[in-house]
Design a protein around this motif. Structure first.
Motif, PDB file in Angstrom:
ATOM      1  N   SER A 143       0.824  -1.207   0.000  1.00 49.73           N
ATOM      2  CA  SER A 143       0.000   0.000   0.000  1.00 49.73           C
ATOM      3  C   SER A 143       0.859   1.258   0.000  1.00 49.73           C
ATOM      4  O   SER A 143       0.455   2.289  -0.544  1.00 49.73           O
ATOM      5  CB  SER A 143      -0.945  -0.002   1.208  1.00 49.73           C
ATOM      6  N   ILE A 144       2.074   1.197   0.583  1.00 51.38           N
ATOM      7  CA  ILE A 144       2.977   2.350   0.560  1.00 51.38           C
ATOM      8  C   ILE A 144       3.397   2.655  -0.877  1.00 51.38           C
ATOM      9  O   ILE A 144       3.390   3.815  -1.320  1.00 51.38           O
ATOM     10  CB  ILE A 144       4.210   2.093   1.449  1.00 51.38           C
ATOM     11  N   VAL A 145       3.726   1.623  -1.607  1.00 50.28           N
ATOM     12  CA  VAL A 145       4.173   1.821  -2.996  1.00 50.28           C
ATOM     13  C   VAL A 145       3.037   2.344  -3.871  1.00 50.28           C
ATOM     14  O   VAL A 145       3.246   3.172  -4.770  1.00 50.28           O
ATOM     15  CB  VAL A 145       4.735   0.492  -3.563  1.00 50.28           C
ATOM     16  N   ALA A 146       1.824   1.878  -3.587  1.00 51.11           N
ATOM     17  CA  ALA A 146       0.693   2.269  -4.428  1.00 51.11           C
ATOM     18  C   ALA A 146       0.099   3.618  -4.052  1.00 51.11           C
ATOM     19  O   ALA A 146      -0.600   4.234  -4.863  1.00 51.11           O
ATOM     20  CB  ALA A 146      -0.391   1.185  -4.340  1.00 51.11           C
ATOM     21  N   ALA A 147       0.346   4.092  -2.819  1.00 52.15           N
ATOM     22  CA  ALA A 147      -0.301   5.308  -2.330  1.00 52.15           C
ATOM     23  C   ALA A 147       0.102   6.530  -3.148  1.00 52.15           C
ATOM     24  O   ALA A 147       1.253   6.671  -3.576  1.00 52.15           O
ATOM     25  CB  ALA A 147       0.050   5.519  -0.857  1.00 52.15           C
ATOM     26  N   GLU A 148      -0.872   7.435  -3.335  1.00 52.90           N
ATOM     27  CA  GLU A 148      -0.666   8.714  -4.036  1.00 52.90           C
ATOM     28  C   GLU A 148      -0.004   8.508  -5.395  1.00 52.90           C
ATOM     29  O   GLU A 148       0.933   9.228  -5.778  1.00 52.90           O
ATOM     30  CB  GLU A 148       0.135   9.674  -3.147  1.00 52.90           C
ATOM     31  N   PHE A 149      -0.485   7.492  -6.098  1.00 54.32           N
ATOM     32  CA  PHE A 149      -0.024   7.200  -7.454  1.00 54.32           C
ATOM     33  C   PHE A 149       1.498   7.010  -7.528  1.00 54.32           C
ATOM     34  O   PHE A 149       2.155   7.447  -8.474  1.00 54.32           O
ATOM     35  CB  PHE A 149      -0.470   8.307  -8.413  1.00 54.32           C
ATOM     36  N   GLY A 150       2.044   6.368  -6.478  1.00 53.86           N
ATOM     37  CA  GLY A 150       3.465   6.043  -6.489  1.00 53.86           C
ATOM     38  C   GLY A 150       4.375   7.135  -5.985  1.00 53.86           C
ATOM     39  O   GLY A 150       5.605   6.991  -6.045  1.00 53.86           O
TER      40      GLY A 150
END
Length: 654
Positions: A623-630
């Motif tokens: 989820s960290i990698v995916a958050a705020e469009f990367g």
């Protein structure tokens, strides 16, 4: 004699003197020297003690002198030391018992009877007689005496046949001086412990263990079944002295030893067994009513560990800690009897009082004493969960090859009884729930730090941290009875009150966090409102910046994040908020904290904070990698790099 003096005075050559004396003890010539030293007066105590100890060394190894009657000689030596020194007298008494262990079993009864008769004829021999009766049970189980297992067991059984006569002798001795009474009661406790050597009792334990698969089954010693123990004046005297709480500490310890051994003789709830256990319970409750009001101030401030009050409370607390299993069995037995009569379960007043005593002990601000309360409740939970374990039998040899296969059969039998076990627990839960709820409330009070730790001279952070971790085990296991949801909701109610008061009592907030982390693993993530609300509050709390409390409150925040990383990984928005709080505020604040009052406090704080970040980032990595469009992961990694560069952290933390 010169070598004995050298051992105590010539410190530069201690090893050489010790080696020479050890070789001397093994030599046949030692018998004559020892006889000369113990038969004449005027020798120094250290020399006499070495001579007596030489006898013990030889006899434990089975070395016997040529010819003569050693038993008569030992009694003659002892006559020379009836008035002391006590250390020499004790070694001679040990030698007498060890010698008898090498004699034929048929002589045991006559030996103990004759020894008691000879020493009873002279009042000066009373200390020696009590010492003998104290040593007999000890040496019966002493593996240093290298006799065969069968001989050790037969000696113990022979001695058990004289239990009532021994108790009568000790009861008479206990009417003398306080020192003699204390020794007599210690001897009484040893003879009570010796009852576990009874073949019938050992058979009950072995059969119960085989049936229960390692758990302690039901057993009851013959001396309890016949009423001899609970009705004997000496045991009643011990219970009364403990209840009055006015005798010396040494005598109180002896009384505690006696009542401790009494309730260890049975785990049944039959009328005779109940009488014996309730004798102990009533003594403990009565003593607590006298003692605990004196300790009332120490529910808030820390109790000095070396004070007379602390020592006396610790003596009583040790017995309290041992009674948890008996408490559970009696509560359940009362409920079963009430059910037979179609009446509501109503445990006796003494049992309710005992529960209150155990709760009071948990709350006392002295970790060693408070652990007694924890031990009580741990035993309550263990009894409910079927996690009690049978004690080792000192009269059995080491486990032999082939028992492993039998153990497999036992475990198979236990698997077949799983359903019945589950039904038993479900039936017990409503009966134990009110007590465990009170336990949880008391445990919350017990885990609170002092508001100003530096102002408490008797507060030890390292000991208290270990105490809290032990307490957390009880909180976690309590979930089996009161459910994690009940504990979480109770803490939520406390938090509402804590946050409504200004300023927030940091130690109360920390205690809430600690209890919640104890149940987090047993609770379904995100199924309550308390933990999410707590996480939401975390960045907004007024963290102290000065004193040890600043570090302790930061530790609470780290701990909460560490234990809720699974929930945060499933909830992106709270996860982002906590990661920003950790990297931009919390860890920089932790690195800036000064060293605590104890050497490892800062290292512990650094490690806990870093572990919370590492665990959260591992759990939420996707989820960290995916958050705020990367874009969010770059912000997080940059903040972590800045923390790595902060040289105020320990090397391990960086």
């Amino acid at each position: 004699v010169l070598h004995v003096h050298g051992l105590h005075r010539d410190f530069a050559n201690t090893q050489a003197h010790s080696s020479w004396l050890q070789r001397f003890q093994q030599s046949p010539e030692a018998w004559g020297t020892v006889h000369e030293l113990l038969s004449r007066s005027g020798a120094e105590e250290i020399v006499q003690h070495f001579a007596a100890q030489t006898l013990v060394t030889k006899l434990q190894q089975g070395h016997m002198p040529d010819g003569g009657s050693l038993n008569k000689e030992l009694m003659q030596y002892l006559r020379n030391f009836w008035q002391g020194p006590s250390a020499v007298r004790r070694q001679l008494v040990i030698a007498m018992v060890d010698h008898q262990l090498w004699r034929p079993a048929a002589e045991d009864g006559q030996w103990i009877s004759e020894s008691i008769r000879l020493m009873s004829e002279n009042m000066d021999a009373a200390p020696s007689l009590v010492e003998l009766l104290l040593v007999v049970p000890e040496e019966a189980a002493n593996r240093k005496v290298v006799v065969e297992r069968e001989r050790r067991s037969s000696f113990a059984v022979s001695m058990l046949q004289h239990t009532r006569a021994v108790f009568d002798v000790l009861c008479k001795a206990a009417q003398g001086s306080e020192a003699l009474a204390s020794a007599a009661l210690r001897a009484c406790a040893r003879w009570l412990h010796l009852q576990h050597a009874d073949p019938a009792l050992r058979g009950q334990k072995r059969a119960a263990t085989n049936t229960a698969g390692g758990a302690a089954g039901l057993f009851c010693a013959e001396v309890v079944r016949t009423g001899m123990v609970q009705d004997h004046p000496l045991v009643k005297q011990a219970a009364q002295l403990l209840a009055e709480s006015t005798c010396s500490l040494d005598l109180a310890q002896s009384c505690a030893d006696v009542v401790s051994e009494v309730h260890a003789l049975t785990n049944e709830t039959t009328p005779h067994a109940r009488t014996a256990i309730m004798l102990v319970v009533q003594a403990v409750v009565a003593a607590s009513r006298r003692l605990l009001p004196l300790a009332e101030p120490y529910l808030e401030k820390w109790m000095p560990p070396g004070s007379a009050l602390a020592q006396r409370t610790a003596i009583l607390g040790r017995v309290v800690g041992e009674l948890g299993g008996a408490f559970t069995r009696l509560v359940l037995a009362d409920a079963a009897e009430a059910a037979k009569s179609n009446m509501a379960a109503a445990p006796s007043g003494a049992l309710n009082d005992l529960a209150e005593v155990a709760i009071h002990f948990c709350r006392l601000r002295n970790t060693d004493i408070a652990k007694c309360g924890l031990d009580f409740w741990y035993a309550v939970l263990a009894q409910h969960l079927g996690a009690t374990v049978a004690e080792d039998d000192p009269f059995d040899e080491e486990p032999i090859v082939g028992q492993r296969a039998k153990q497999a059969e036992i475990w198979l039998a236990r698997r077949e009884a799983v359903e019945a076990e589950a039904q038993r627990r479900e039936a017990e839960k409503p009966l134990l729930q009110p007590y465990i709820e009170r336990m949880v409330k008391a445990h919350w009070q017990a885990v609170r730090f002092p508001p100003e730790p530096e102002q408490e001279n008797d507060f030890d952070w390292d000991e208290f941290v270990r105490f809290r971790e032990t307490l957390s085990i009880n909180i976690t296991e309590a979930c089996n009875i009161v459910t994690p949801r009940w504990i979480i909701d109770h803490i939520g109610t406390l938090l509402e009150d804590i946050c409504a008061r200004q300023p927030i009592a940091w130690q109360d907030f920390d205690a809430c966090v600690f209890v919640l982390t104890g149940v987090a693993a047993r609770a379904a993530a995100g199924k309550d409102n308390v933990i999410p609300r707590l996480i939401e509050l975390l960045p907004q709390l007024p963290y102290p910046t000065q004193g040890f409390k600043a570090m302790l409150f930061r530790n609470a925040a780290s701990r909460l994040i560490l234990f809720t990383s699974g929930y945060l990984a499933l909830n992106p928005e709270p996860c982002k908020q906590i990661l920003r709080f950790l990297t931009l505020h919390h860890l920089p604040a932790v690195s800036a904290l000064p060293e605590g009052p104890q050497p490892d406090a800062k290292k512990y704080s650094d490690g806990l904070a870093c572990d919370s970040l590492k665990t959260l980032m591992t759990a939420a990595r996707k989820s960290i990698v995916a958050a705020e469009f990367g874009a969010f992961w770059k912000e997080v990694v940059s903040a972590v790099i800045a923390l790595v560069a902060d040289c105020r952290f320990t090397v391990d933390a960086r």
